[in-house]
Scaffold this motif. Structure first.
Motif: not given
Length: 246
Positions: A32-53, A75-81
């Motif tokens: 288990x690690x903690x990491x910072x996702x800089x700018x991930x809350x900006x709407x156009x950030x490429x990390x927007x969806x990638x850092x969701x549970x 991301x290979x699986x978002x478990x969108x279902x």
């Protein structure tokens, strides 16, 4: 700073400052690690969806002296279902909370990560009831953490032949010769015991390959509720919400 690539699943995320997020990831390589996702809350950030549970994939990050910073993610699986099924989603969030509770930094958490991934897949399988997925997950999580109850022989003397009761407080089966001081003994169907034996002894990838009768599931629910009370010293917020939904 060193650049590394870690494979894992996002357990939780929280906002930091105006645009950033702090992300907890269960990884194959470093636990288990903690990491910072800089700018991930900006709407156009490429990390927007990638850092969701629930997001599972490869995370490229810089390793600083005291923290990680996510640079990109594949991301290979978002478990969108699960995001389209409120009840299923909260089962998933509960599993994430349990994994977060047990997992540690810089330890081998590959089995817990496998269990999480396979359990999420099971939640989107219409042939396995979510109630059963939950109880399989809970018992296997205890097993992975070294807390598996003894379901193959008497926990006190090792006898495999005499009639036995199941004692959560004693940590498993207690035979008729050793059960004099047992006050929480539980009797259940042989199929329930076989199910518990199967869950504890079977590799994670083969866990979700069976279903059980309603009476067996009811007994599994009863025994796992008691075991989780004995071994886990907290209540999970997602479980409280799940119980109101179901």
């Amino acid at each position: 700073m060193n650049q590394i690539v870690l494979t894992g699943m996002v357990l939780s995320t929280m906002p930091i400052g105006e645009y950033d997020r702090r992300v907890v990831i269960l990884t194959k390589e470093q636990g288990k690690i903690s990491a910072f996702a800089r700018g991930a809350r900006r709407p156009n950030s490429p990390l927007v969806g990638a850092v969701n549970p629930l997001a599972f994939g490869e995370f490229t990050m810089y390793e600083g002296r005291t923290s990680y910073t996510i640079q990109s993610a594949s991301i290979t699986n978002y478990f969108a279902e699960l995001r389209e099924d409120v009840v299923g989603a909260y089962y998933g969030f509960y599993f994430l909370e349990v994994a977060d509770y047990y997992a540690k930094e810089y330890t081998d958490e590959r089995e817990m990560l496998k269990l999480l991934y396979q359990s999420m897949r099971a939640l989107i399988n219409p042939h396995i009831p979510n109630r059963l997925v939950r109880r399989i997950f809970e018992l296997k999580a205890l097993t992975v953490n070294g807390q598996a109850p003894q379901v193959f022989q008497c926990v006190i003397c090792g006898d495999k032949e005499r009639p036995a009761v199941f004692s959560p407080a004693k940590g498993g089966l207690v035979c008729s010769e050793c059960s004099g001081d047992v006050i929480d003994g539980m009797l259940f169907d042989n199929s329930t015991l076989y199910s518990m034996q199967y869950i504890e002894s079977t590799p994670v990838v083969k866990l979700y390959t069976f279903t059980v009768a309603e009476n067996v599931l009811a007994e599994l629910e009863k025994v796992m509720d008691r075991l989780m009370e004995v071994y886990v010293d907290r209540r999970f917020k997602s479980l409280e919400i799940l119980e109101t939904l179901t």
